[in-house]
Design a protein around this motif. Structure first.
Motif, mmCIF file in Angstrom:
data_model
loop_
_atom_site.group_PDB
_atom_site.id
_atom_site.type_symbol
_atom_site.label_atom_id
_atom_site.label_comp_id
_atom_site.label_asym_id
_atom_site.label_seq_id
_atom_site.Cartn_x
_atom_site.Cartn_y
_atom_site.Cartn_z
ATOM 1 N N VAL A 238 11.742 -25.303 -41.895
ATOM 2 C CA VAL A 238 12.774 -24.925 -41.653
ATOM 3 C C VAL A 238 12.984 -23.547 -41.586
ATOM 4 O O VAL A 238 12.614 -22.652 -42.354
ATOM 5 C CB VAL A 238 13.657 -25.715 -42.673
ATOM 6 N N ALA A 239 13.486 -23.067 -40.308
ATOM 7 C CA ALA A 239 13.498 -21.543 -40.077
ATOM 8 C C ALA A 239 14.864 -21.044 -40.195
ATOM 9 O O ALA A 239 15.752 -21.931 -39.534
ATOM 10 C CB ALA A 239 12.937 -21.297 -38.838
ATOM 11 N N THR A 240 14.963 -19.847 -40.454
ATOM 12 C CA THR A 240 16.171 -18.908 -40.197
ATOM 13 C C THR A 240 15.951 -18.100 -39.076
ATOM 14 O O THR A 240 15.048 -17.445 -39.348
ATOM 15 C CB THR A 240 16.629 -18.326 -41.517
ATOM 16 N N VAL A 241 16.754 -18.000 -38.195
ATOM 17 C CA VAL A 241 16.602 -17.053 -37.111
ATOM 18 C C VAL A 241 17.993 -16.505 -37.101
ATOM 19 O O VAL A 241 19.037 -16.814 -36.756
ATOM 20 C CB VAL A 241 16.472 -17.914 -35.553
ATOM 21 N N VAL A 242 17.987 -15.066 -36.987
ATOM 22 C CA VAL A 242 18.795 -13.994 -36.714
ATOM 23 C C VAL A 242 18.449 -12.913 -35.693
ATOM 24 O O VAL A 242 17.664 -12.315 -35.805
ATOM 25 C CB VAL A 242 19.450 -13.302 -38.039
ATOM 26 N N PHE A 243 19.487 -13.060 -34.651
ATOM 27 C CA PHE A 243 19.233 -12.168 -33.435
ATOM 28 C C PHE A 243 20.200 -11.109 -33.849
ATOM 29 O O PHE A 243 21.280 -11.122 -33.852
ATOM 30 C CB PHE A 243 19.730 -12.971 -32.381
ATOM 31 N N ALA A 244 19.133 -9.856 -33.885
ATOM 32 C CA ALA A 244 20.038 -8.624 -34.316
ATOM 33 C C ALA A 244 19.210 -7.398 -33.833
ATOM 34 O O ALA A 244 17.810 -7.470 -33.830
ATOM 35 C CB ALA A 244 19.947 -8.520 -35.825
ATOM 36 N N GLU A 245 19.599 -6.267 -33.426
ATOM 37 C CA GLU A 245 18.897 -5.098 -33.015
ATOM 38 C C GLU A 245 18.657 -4.524 -34.268
ATOM 39 O O GLU A 245 17.458 -3.870 -34.250
ATOM 40 C CB GLU A 245 19.803 -4.343 -32.245
ATOM 41 N N GLN A 246 19.464 -4.210 -35.127
ATOM 42 C CA GLN A 246 19.081 -3.758 -36.394
ATOM 43 C C GLN A 246 18.501 -4.589 -37.506
ATOM 44 O O GLN A 246 19.158 -5.302 -38.298
ATOM 45 C CB GLN A 246 20.443 -3.033 -36.822
ATOM 46 N N ARG A 247 17.092 -4.610 -37.310
ATOM 47 C CA ARG A 247 16.502 -5.598 -38.142
ATOM 48 C C ARG A 247 16.870 -5.459 -39.807
ATOM 49 O O ARG A 247 17.039 -6.245 -40.487
ATOM 50 C CB ARG A 247 15.212 -5.564 -37.791
ATOM 51 N N ARG A 248 16.391 -4.224 -40.239
ATOM 52 C CA ARG A 248 16.746 -3.934 -41.608
ATOM 53 C C ARG A 248 18.015 -4.280 -42.047
ATOM 54 O O ARG A 248 18.256 -4.745 -42.996
ATOM 55 C CB ARG A 248 16.133 -2.396 -41.790
ATOM 56 N N GLN A 249 18.902 -3.866 -41.412
ATOM 57 C CA GLN A 249 20.334 -4.190 -41.559
ATOM 58 C C GLN A 249 20.663 -5.516 -41.896
ATOM 59 O O GLN A 249 21.343 -6.146 -42.677
ATOM 60 C CB GLN A 249 21.580 -3.353 -41.040
ATOM 61 N N ALA A 250 20.178 -6.344 -41.027
ATOM 62 C CA ALA A 250 20.252 -7.765 -40.942
ATOM 63 C C ALA A 250 19.329 -8.395 -41.997
ATOM 64 O O ALA A 250 20.117 -9.217 -42.670
ATOM 65 C CB ALA A 250 19.715 -8.446 -39.578
ATOM 66 N N ALA A 251 18.492 -7.916 -42.487
ATOM 67 C CA ALA A 251 17.738 -8.318 -43.605
ATOM 68 C C ALA A 251 18.387 -8.094 -44.632
ATOM 69 O O ALA A 251 18.683 -9.012 -45.682
ATOM 70 C CB ALA A 251 16.319 -7.499 -43.663
#
Length: 318
Positions: A238-251
């Protein structure tokens, strides 16, 4: 390593009415998802109420033409394997060969308690599951079969109907611990690698089980046990997919939302089940992780289905 084509499944977790069930399944089929999956639970916790999987999946099969159907996963203790085998064979027949049979040992103590079922130690539940797999495969076979185990005994049973898919519908086993992974390595066509802990009778989202090193060790264990058949096993999660330009902030946000205290954003971004970034970056990351770990089949929660559809369009079948 032989790389399998990507495919994607939808978890119909929020499909709690006939209208939502059919709408979700039809949209999944239209967007190119491969499978529509339902959990096998009868209490509210921890996923919210679910429709009964076999009846709901038959309804989905009648309303679609290509979409494959299954449960992630059927809890073995909730049905005698002979009865489950008959239901699955019938579902495979009426869907024209679109069933994938997901199996697990059962984990929710609260659910067992609610139904008045004994919640045996993990080893006993896994013993039953291992025997059930032999009973299921025997039922699907061409000839009458007899089986005598500690938990199940079947005598000269000739299963009817036979499933369309031969020798049987693809068998997915959900597994996290070494023994379950070993059984899956020997018996399964698909392994659904679990990244949460259920050994204590509840689901615990321990982020250490999601880390790249932990997942890599589990895959290597499967490889060692499976031997030459490893190349024929499809690996799934099961995957979590988050589309975001600022990857570190999204993490960082994901750490806060999940309560993963003590983890760095970099550790989250390296989790094999977590994908953060632009569409192009996530697609590239899935390709790279398929090369590294072997995962090619990802399951997405229905609430994220629309957002992830462009990724499915880009990668499915490649």
């Amino acid at each position: 390593m032989t790389l399998r084509p990507f495919r994607f499944g939808v978890f119909g977790e929020d499909a709690r009415s006939p209208e939502t069930l059919l709408d979700t399944a039809r949209r999944a089929e239209g967007a190119g998802y491969s499978t529509f999956l339902i959990r096998d639970h009868f209490i509210d916790e921890p996923f919210g109420h679910q429709l009964a999987p076999l009846t709901a999946l038959a309804t989905v099969a009648a309303a679609t033409t290509r979409l494959r159907i299954g449960s992630l996963v059927f809890s073995n203790d909730y049905r005698h394997p002979v009865m489950l085998a008959k239901e699955i064979a019938t579902l495979d027949a009426v869907s024209n060969g679109r069933v994938e049979l997901g199996l697990g040992a059962g984990f929710s103590k609260a659910e067992y308690d609610s139904a008045g079922m004994p919640f045996d130690p993990p080893g006993v539940r896994v013993d039953r599951l291992e025997e059930a797999i032999h009973v299921l495969k025997g039922f699907f076979g061409e000839r009458p079969f007899t089986f005598a185990g500690k938990h199940y005994a079947v005598t000269a049973l000739d299963g009817y109907p036979k499933p369309v898919q031969r020798p049987h519908p693809p068998l997915l086993i959900g597994a996290a611990g070494k023994r379950m992974l070993s059984i899956a390595a020997r018996e399964a066509d698909i392994i659904g690698l679990q990244t949460t802990s259920t050994s204590r009778g509840v689901m615990i989202d321990d982020p250490s089980g999601r880390l790249a090193q932990a997942v890599s060790q589990r895959v290597e264990h499967v490889r060692q046990v499976a031997g030459e058949r490893f190349s024929r096993i499809e690996l799934s999660m099961v995957a979590t997919v988050v589309f975001a330009e600022q990857r570190r902030q999204a993490a960082e946000r994901l750490v806060g939302e999940r309560g993963w205290s003590g983890l760095s954003p970099e550790q989250v971004l390296e989790m094999p089940s977590v994908f953060v970034g632009s569409l192009e970056h996530v697609a590239d990351e899935m390709r790279a992780r398929r090369e590294r770990f072997g995962f090619s089949y990802y399951v997405i929660l229905d609430r994220a289905m629309h957002a992830v559809a462009p990724l499915v369009a880009r990668l499915a079948g490649t």
